[in-house]
Design a protein around this motif. Sequence first.
Motif, mmCIF file in Angstrom:
data_model
loop_
_atom_site.group_PDB
_atom_site.id
_atom_site.type_symbol
_atom_site.label_atom_id
_atom_site.label_comp_id
_atom_site.label_asym_id
_atom_site.label_seq_id
_atom_site.Cartn_x
_atom_site.Cartn_y
_atom_site.Cartn_z
ATOM 1 N N TRP A 96 0.837 -1.203 0.000
ATOM 2 C CA TRP A 96 0.000 0.000 0.000
ATOM 3 C C TRP A 96 0.872 1.254 0.000
ATOM 4 N N ALA A 97 1.955 1.225 0.774
ATOM 5 C CA ALA A 97 2.852 2.384 0.818
ATOM 6 C C ALA A 97 3.564 2.570 -0.522
ATOM 7 N N VAL A 98 3.976 1.458 -1.144
ATOM 8 C CA VAL A 98 4.659 1.536 -2.429
ATOM 9 C C VAL A 98 3.714 2.075 -3.498
ATOM 10 N N ALA A 99 2.485 1.549 -3.531
ATOM 11 C CA ALA A 99 1.504 2.014 -4.513
ATOM 12 C C ALA A 99 1.187 3.489 -4.306
ATOM 13 N N LYS A 100 1.123 3.902 -3.047
ATOM 14 C CA LYS A 100 0.854 5.320 -2.750
ATOM 15 C C LYS A 100 1.998 6.199 -3.251
ATOM 16 N N ASP A 101 3.224 5.774 -3.013
ATOM 17 C CA ASP A 101 4.383 6.526 -3.492
ATOM 18 C C ASP A 101 4.362 6.639 -5.017
ATOM 19 N N ALA A 102 4.062 5.531 -5.679
ATOM 20 C CA ALA A 102 4.021 5.533 -7.143
ATOM 21 C C ALA A 102 2.937 6.473 -7.652
ATOM 22 N N HIS A 103 1.793 6.433 -7.019
ATOM 23 C CA HIS A 103 0.677 7.301 -7.412
ATOM 24 C C HIS A 103 1.073 8.769 -7.317
ATOM 25 N N GLU A 104 1.721 9.141 -6.208
ATOM 26 C CA GLU A 104 2.089 10.541 -6.001
ATOM 27 C C GLU A 104 3.151 10.999 -7.005
ATOM 28 N N VAL A 105 4.135 10.152 -7.267
ATOM 29 C CA VAL A 105 5.201 10.529 -8.196
ATOM 30 C C VAL A 105 4.656 10.677 -9.614
ATOM 31 N N TYR A 106 3.792 9.758 -10.025
ATOM 32 C CA TYR A 106 3.237 9.860 -11.377
ATOM 33 C C TYR A 106 2.252 11.019 -11.492
ATOM 34 N N GLU A 107 1.608 11.365 -10.409
ATOM 35 C CA GLU A 107 0.741 12.552 -10.416
ATOM 36 C C GLU A 107 1.566 13.803 -10.706
ATOM 37 N N ILE A 108 2.696 13.943 -10.025
ATOM 38 C CA ILE A 108 3.591 15.078 -10.265
ATOM 39 C C ILE A 108 4.117 15.054 -11.691
ATOM 40 N N THR A 109 4.470 13.868 -12.154
ATOM 41 C CA THR A 109 5.044 13.726 -13.495
ATOM 42 C C THR A 109 4.034 14.095 -14.574
ATOM 43 N N LEU A 110 2.803 13.657 -14.432
ATOM 44 C CA LEU A 110 1.771 13.987 -15.414
ATOM 45 C C LEU A 110 1.466 15.479 -15.412
ATOM 46 N N SER A 111 1.538 16.104 -14.249
ATOM 47 C CA SER A 111 1.332 17.560 -14.184
ATOM 48 C C SER A 111 2.452 18.286 -14.921
ATOM 49 N N ALA A 112 3.677 17.821 -14.745
ATOM 50 C CA ALA A 112 4.812 18.427 -15.453
ATOM 51 C C ALA A 112 4.679 18.226 -16.958
ATOM 52 N N TYR A 113 4.227 17.045 -17.358
ATOM 53 C CA TYR A 113 4.020 16.774 -18.787
ATOM 54 C C TYR A 113 2.929 17.675 -19.353
ATOM 55 N N ALA A 114 1.833 17.842 -18.596
ATOM 56 C CA ALA A 114 0.735 18.693 -19.050
ATOM 57 C C ALA A 114 1.195 20.129 -19.246
ATOM 58 N N GLN A 115 2.108 20.591 -18.387
ATOM 59 C CA GLN A 115 2.634 21.962 -18.483
ATOM 60 C C GLN A 115 3.797 22.059 -19.462
ATOM 61 N N GLN A 116 4.209 20.911 -20.023
ATOM 62 C CA GLN A 116 5.324 20.855 -20.966
ATOM 63 C C GLN A 116 6.636 21.359 -20.372
ATOM 64 N N LEU A 117 6.833 21.067 -19.081
ATOM 65 C CA LEU A 117 8.135 21.320 -18.479
ATOM 66 C C LEU A 117 9.138 20.369 -19.113
ATOM 67 N N GLU A 118 10.376 20.831 -19.310
ATOM 68 C CA GLU A 118 11.390 19.939 -19.853
ATOM 69 C C GLU A 118 11.629 18.789 -18.879
ATOM 70 N N PRO A 119 11.921 17.595 -19.403
ATOM 71 C CA PRO A 119 12.152 16.447 -18.514
ATOM 72 C C PRO A 119 13.224 16.693 -17.455
ATOM 73 N N PHE A 120 14.287 17.459 -17.804
ATOM 74 C CA PHE A 120 15.330 17.676 -16.791
ATOM 75 C C PHE A 120 14.815 18.554 -15.663
ATOM 76 N N ARG A 121 13.828 19.416 -15.957
ATOM 77 C CA ARG A 121 13.221 20.219 -14.881
ATOM 78 C C ARG A 121 12.320 19.344 -14.013
#
Length: 332
Positions: A95-120
């Motif tokens: 449950w903790a691992v799945a929660k961590d994955a969910h949070e990281v991918y949430e941040i990542t999808l937000s960065a992708y939506a804003q078209q932040l460069e991958p290094f940012r």
Amino acid sequence: MQPEMIRSVQLGDRALSAPASQNFSEAWAKKYLQNLDNQDDIESTISQSETAAETADSLRQVLRTTSAQAWTQTEALLARELIRHQIDHQLIDPWAVAKDAHEVYEITLSAYAQQLEPFRLSRLIAPNLGEIRRKHTAIDPRVIGFISMQFHYSGQMLLNLALIAARPLLSQYFKVIDDHLYMPLQRAYDAAAQHDYSAPALQTVQRLIPLCSPIANRVVDRVARVNPTYQSHSGRLGDVNVRVSSLRDTEMFQVYLWVCILENSVSAVQQELFPLCVMLYPRLKVRWEIVRQMLHLLNGEISTHLSPAQSAYFKPYYEALWAMFSPQVFPD
């Protein structure tokens, strides 16, 4: 092993103040930008089919489901290894691992939506990923196998749900996650902080950083040419997904060697890399002979770029790594 990697530089949850560490980080950031030349073309393709914001929004809707499914797939792959390696199952909280994955991918999808460069993006989530890696491996470093596969499967499932036109650029964002979980980047940064800027060991690693991806590409291509009919769990070595994984693993071996040089110790390989390979490779049907071919070619590539003095820092750890995966240990 996976395609060219887009890498970043962030120093976990504390900034490095030493000039040596800053220089190391700068070199890694420059390497990270080497493979972004085609980004404009990729973004243009995406804009013709579906916006990044729409893609991110649709994938957010299935994040919870994919996190759960990824853990099921990870358990199916590695449940037996938990017993074989005598890893305390209480150290792995799904449950903790799945929660961590969910949070990281949430941040990542937000960065992708804003078209932040991958290094940012990498700068943004490196502290989170560094903490996740430390938290789950504090007692037993071998747990990283379960954590990294959970995140990897989550990313693969999300990619499969995205439109085909969106996948090339989106995969670059997901690679940021894979890289920080598979590779001991935080450990390398911390080790670099212990050296003066002019330290020979640090200079040796800094020489190798920008060469990491080109070396990986040459090694992976050569192994694929030598083994045209070889097939792992995921497919042939020339298949896109397998090549992507192969590139990632070849770079991972290089980063572990950097850590050995910077720490003047082989413990990172003994405690993390070797157990990780023993746990995952047989399950993924990766033959040890393929690993040895990769290591042999890696030695040749790296050696050509180092002076005799720099080779003196590299060779002992390469030889220790080769001995661990030798035919005497793993006869095919």
